[in-house]
Design an enzyme around this catalytic site. Structure first.
Site, PDB file in Angstrom:
ATOM      1  N   TYR A  56      57.891  60.699 -12.344  1.00 21.91           N
ATOM      2  CA  TYR A  56      57.059  59.901 -12.040  1.00 21.91           C
ATOM      3  C   TYR A  56      55.568  59.958 -12.359  1.00 21.91           C
ATOM      4  O   TYR A  56      54.736  60.721 -12.487  1.00 21.91           O
ATOM      5  CB  TYR A  56      56.701  60.231 -10.386  1.00 21.91           C
ATOM      6  CG  TYR A  56      57.739  60.346  -9.432  1.00 21.91           C
ATOM      7  CD1 TYR A  56      59.011  59.648  -9.426  1.00 21.91           C
ATOM      8  CD2 TYR A  56      57.789  61.158  -8.422  1.00 21.91           C
ATOM      9  CE1 TYR A  56      59.946  59.622  -8.842  1.00 21.91           C
ATOM     10  CE2 TYR A  56      58.962  61.106  -7.537  1.00 21.91           C
ATOM     11  CZ  TYR A  56      59.857  60.537  -7.641  1.00 21.91           C
ATOM     12  OH  TYR A  56      61.097  60.690  -6.901  1.00 21.91           O
ATOM     13  N   HIS A 139      67.471  65.671 -10.130  1.00 25.71           N
ATOM     14  CA  HIS A 139      66.823  64.525 -10.039  1.00 25.71           C
ATOM     15  C   HIS A 139      67.809  63.423 -10.805  1.00 25.71           C
ATOM     16  O   HIS A 139      67.832  63.660 -11.975  1.00 25.71           O
ATOM     17  CB  HIS A 139      65.439  64.444 -10.487  1.00 25.71           C
ATOM     18  CG  HIS A 139      64.853  63.112  -9.945  1.00 25.71           C
ATOM     19  ND1 HIS A 139      63.494  62.719 -10.527  1.00 25.71           N
ATOM     20  CD2 HIS A 139      65.123  62.121  -9.201  1.00 25.71           C
ATOM     21  CE1 HIS A 139      62.925  61.664  -9.862  1.00 25.71           C
ATOM     22  NE2 HIS A 139      63.981  61.544  -8.899  1.00 25.71           N
TER      23      HIS A 139
END
Length: 327
Positions: A56, A139
């Site tokens: 992110y 992830h």
């Protein structure tokens, strides 16, 4: 705010978790002051679960999350981050990142090896300035699944055994691969993106029953399906799963809103409440980029939903009949 335990661990999450994607400049730039005010509003509103990732904003989200949390009592919050992408410094040469509105100071390198996982954890701890991570997840491993399932899961289990982390799991959008992970690896939690929402019930086929049977907790992310369910009525140009919403999806969202309004509630309120009705779901994780969004989502979560709403949605063919047994 109510908290739930993850699997058989001692890690707990509040039913509403702060999703750190927007803190990395998802879609549009975000300044440090706005990010800090969003995080403070979350804390003030009772949120004690914060989720982030190196991905992110190529580290911006982790840094900003740490800026808040390292000044809070450590025993009062739960922090999760993710592994699978290492951040390698580079000259941005005036370029912006491909995925987030930040300068391209780093590039991402996929790595689910043991050494990659350990390095990722070390880097994340430094960026956040905290002493430990409570929940660590693989992830976006869909395209690297075999490596993640073998090497990645083994590394996570090692860290859990050493009590470096309290719980382990994976965050993906593919319920089938998460189901296989639950069956073949000793995980405590899965974070499912966009596949158990008012508009997508596909997790009911295998994943949610398997998690229920095995005592694995689910964190439901992307409960608004990237925008379509985030407003009282779908807005022009809204997205569904990060692509322009189809006419059929728009029509279905309007029908959901009709039923909601008939009972004095809103589409976002239903979208947040729906996943939490399943016993395997420990919490929802919602990305938030401003204090106003945080306060709005906390208020939506606290709105009582009449039980008749769910019955009416099923009678209208808008909810899977299997949801009748999990409310």
């Amino acid at each position: 705010m109510r908290s739930n335990r993850l699997g058989k661990t001692e890690v707990h999450v509040t039913e509403l978790g702060f999703g750190g994607g927007p803190l990395g400049g998802l879609y549009t730039p975000l300044d440090d002051e706005t990010a800090a005010s969003a995080l403070e509003a979350a804390w003030d509103g009772g949120i004690r679960y914060f989720d982030t990732s190196p991905h992110y904003g190529i580290g911006h989200s982790e840094r900003r999350t740490g800026d808040l949390l390292r000044h809070k009592p450590r025993e009062q919050f739960t922090l999760s981050t993710k592994v699978g992408r290492l951040l390698v410094p580079q000259d941005p040469a005036g370029r912006m990142d491909e995925s987030f509105a930040v300068p391209a100071t780093h590039r991402r390198v996929w790595d689910f090896t043991r050494d990659g996982v350990l390095r990722s954890v070390e880097d994340s701890l430094k960026r956040m300035g905290v002493d430990r991570i409570d929940l660590l997840m693989l992830h976006d491993a869909e395209q690297h699944f075999e490596d993640a399932l073998s090497d990645g899961c083994q590394a996570l289990a090692e860290l859990r055994d050493q009590q470096v982390v309290g719980a382990i799991g994976a965050g993906m959008y593919h319920p089938g691969k998460l189901t296989r992970l639950v069956k073949e690896a000793d995980v405590d939690v899965v974070m499912l993106s966009g596949r158990y929402t008012l508009l997508d019930h596909s997790a009911l086929d295998e994943l949610l029953p398997e998690c229920t049977d095995r005592g694995v907790s689910v964190l439901a992310a992307s409960v608004f399906n990237s925008g379509l369910l985030a407003t009282h009525r779908p807005l022009e140009g809204t997205t569904f799963d990060y692509a322009p919403a189809s006419s059929s999806a728009l029509q279905r969202a309007h029908r959901l809103a009709d039923v909601a309004e008939a009972h004095g509630v809103t589409l976002p309120q239903l979208a947040m409440a729906f996943p939490l009705r399943h016993p395997a779901v420990a919490g929802i994780v919602v990305g938030m980029r401003s204090a106003a969004e945080v306060r709005q989502n906390i208020a939506a979560l606290r709105m009582p939903i009449p039980e008749q709403v769910w019955d009416d949605l099923r009678s209208e063919g808008l909810l899977d009949e299997r949801t009748a047994s999990v409310g």
